[in-house]
Design a protein around this motif. Sequence first.
Motif, short mmCIF file in Angstrom:
data_model
loop_
_atom_site.label_atom_id
_atom_site.label_comp_id
_atom_site.label_asym_id
_atom_site.label_seq_id
_atom_site.Cartn_x
_atom_site.Cartn_y
_atom_site.Cartn_z
N THR A 267 -5.14 -1.84 -11.05
CA THR A 267 -5.30 -0.17 -10.71
C THR A 267 -3.73 0.33 -9.54
N LYS A 268 -3.63 1.55 -10.24
CA LYS A 268 -2.53 2.25 -9.97
C LYS A 268 -2.32 2.41 -8.57
N ALA A 269 -3.28 3.42 -8.58
CA ALA A 269 -3.18 4.59 -7.22
C ALA A 269 -4.68 4.31 -6.36
N ILE A 270 -4.63 4.96 -5.44
CA ILE A 270 -5.73 5.28 -4.34
C ILE A 270 -5.91 6.71 -4.38
N PHE A 271 -6.88 7.22 -5.03
CA PHE A 271 -6.73 9.30 -4.24
C PHE A 271 -7.90 9.55 -2.93
N THR A 272 -7.23 9.82 -2.37
CA THR A 272 -7.98 10.62 -0.85
C THR A 272 -7.95 12.00 -1.15
N GLU A 273 -9.12 12.33 -0.83
CA GLU A 273 -10.01 13.71 -1.03
C GLU A 273 -10.18 14.63 0.05
N SER A 274 -9.41 15.82 0.32
CA SER A 274 -9.21 17.02 1.11
C SER A 274 -10.59 17.05 1.54
N SER A 275 -11.40 16.89 2.14
CA SER A 275 -12.89 16.94 3.21
C SER A 275 -12.75 15.66 4.44
N LEU A 276 -11.79 14.53 3.93
CA LEU A 276 -11.85 13.32 4.91
C LEU A 276 -10.81 13.11 5.65
N PRO A 277 -9.55 12.40 6.56
CA PRO A 277 -8.59 12.03 6.75
C PRO A 277 -8.10 10.45 5.52
N PRO A 278 -6.99 10.52 5.26
CA PRO A 278 -5.95 9.54 4.94
C PRO A 278 -5.72 8.91 4.96
N LYS A 279 -5.70 8.40 6.70
CA LYS A 279 -4.35 7.04 6.66
C LYS A 279 -5.05 6.03 6.51
N THR A 280 -5.95 5.49 6.21
CA THR A 280 -6.69 4.65 6.02
C THR A 280 -6.63 4.45 4.87
N ALA A 281 -6.68 5.26 3.80
CA ALA A 281 -6.15 5.07 2.65
C ALA A 281 -5.49 4.50 2.11
N GLU A 282 -4.08 5.26 3.30
CA GLU A 282 -2.19 5.14 3.13
C GLU A 282 -2.14 3.80 3.32
N ALA A 283 -2.87 3.31 4.10
CA ALA A 283 -2.51 1.96 5.16
C ALA A 283 -2.85 0.88 3.79
N ILE A 284 -4.03 1.05 2.74
CA ILE A 284 -4.89 -0.01 1.72
C ILE A 284 -3.75 0.20 0.92
N ALA A 285 -3.17 1.65 0.53
CA ALA A 285 -2.33 1.31 -0.46
C ALA A 285 -1.05 0.56 -0.34
N LYS A 286 -0.30 0.61 0.96
CA LYS A 286 0.43 -0.14 1.29
C LYS A 286 0.48 -1.15 1.07
N GLN A 287 -0.67 -2.17 1.74
CA GLN A 287 -1.11 -3.55 1.43
C GLN A 287 -0.98 -3.77 -0.32
N ALA A 288 -2.06 -3.40 -1.03
CA ALA A 288 -2.16 -3.29 -2.26
C ALA A 288 -1.07 -3.46 -2.95
N GLY A 289 0.24 -2.06 -2.40
CA GLY A 289 1.43 -1.96 -3.23
C GLY A 289 1.22 -1.17 -4.69
N VAL A 290 0.48 -0.04 -3.93
CA VAL A 290 0.52 0.66 -5.01
C VAL A 290 0.26 2.50 -4.08
N LYS A 291 0.84 3.09 -5.03
CA LYS A 291 0.78 4.75 -4.22
C LYS A 291 -0.87 5.24 -4.06
N VAL A 292 -0.45 6.84 -3.61
CA VAL A 292 -1.38 7.22 -2.58
C VAL A 292 -1.49 8.46 -2.63
N ILE A 293 -2.32 8.75 -3.63
CA ILE A 293 -2.70 9.76 -4.18
C ILE A 293 -3.49 11.28 -3.47
#
Length: 331
Positions: A267-293
Amino acid sequence: MKHRPRIFWIAAAAAAATVLAGCGSGDGDAVQANSAASGGTPLAVVATTPEVADFVRNIGGSDVSVTQIIKPNVDPHDFEPTPADIQAIASAKVVVKSGVGLEEWLDRAIEASGFKGPVVDSSQGVKLREGGHHEEEGEEHAEEEGEEHAEEHDPHIWHNPRNAKIMVTNIEKGLAAADSARAGAFAKNLDTYATQIDKLDADNEAAFAKLPAADRKLVTNHDAFGYYVDRYQLEFVGSVIPSLDTSAELSARQLSDLVAKIRSTGTKAIFTESSLPPKTAEAIAKQAGVKVIGGEDALFGDSLGEPGTPEGTYLGAERHNTEVIVSALGG
């Protein structure tokens, strides 16, 4: 979805009874209804979510006055109506909801307001998703009520444009029933808007046709895109919040499993959503080595963009989602 206690209901109901007494079904209602039928006053409609409000505006045009309860980028799963929202419901001629249990608060708000008019459930007739697979319910869905129904099915039905067409058709029928003198205008608007929804669907399909099947892997903030995934034959890898609702949290085990799955599937990316905070998604993306959108490219999962922007409409938000997903996964 979890049922959350609403302490405000006692005070809100008391305020509604005192301040709004007589607002729901007095002589003034008959005067306004007759005026609307004669082409004078627009039909007063309360719409619960940004998506449903946009649908009502497109079908009703200048013949309706829409009060939208949930504002853009507000999480509908954790929404609490205010006394002003209850007053708006009390003054409405029609209430339109998304349905499938998304608006857990609505029945109590209607009771507190004293509203006795029609409630249009725009989800009637939609084939619902249950736990990641389809359950074709057809007409049976129209008869289902209560929290058990809300717990079992995915409420994010609008992400499949074919479902959106069913929703706007239900809305057109509800508006026409409430204001028969304007039924012809509502029907004409429906024809125009349904054509636009068809084009959105065709454009989305064409965009994903250019993306190799191996790259069509989606990880989002929460499980809001099941109907979209099914419609455009994507692979749902997982979500940061492991639920159709937004109240759940990943356990340490689930977090590590999601990271491992992202890596193993390519999987190439994790997509955040406009109505939710992105911090956890950013942390998971960093661990997985993928980009966060995220940021301006965050997906519209539960909401629309700000009024006056292209993404402030259903069509614009869905186009945005597809453009962002295809660009990120194809890059």
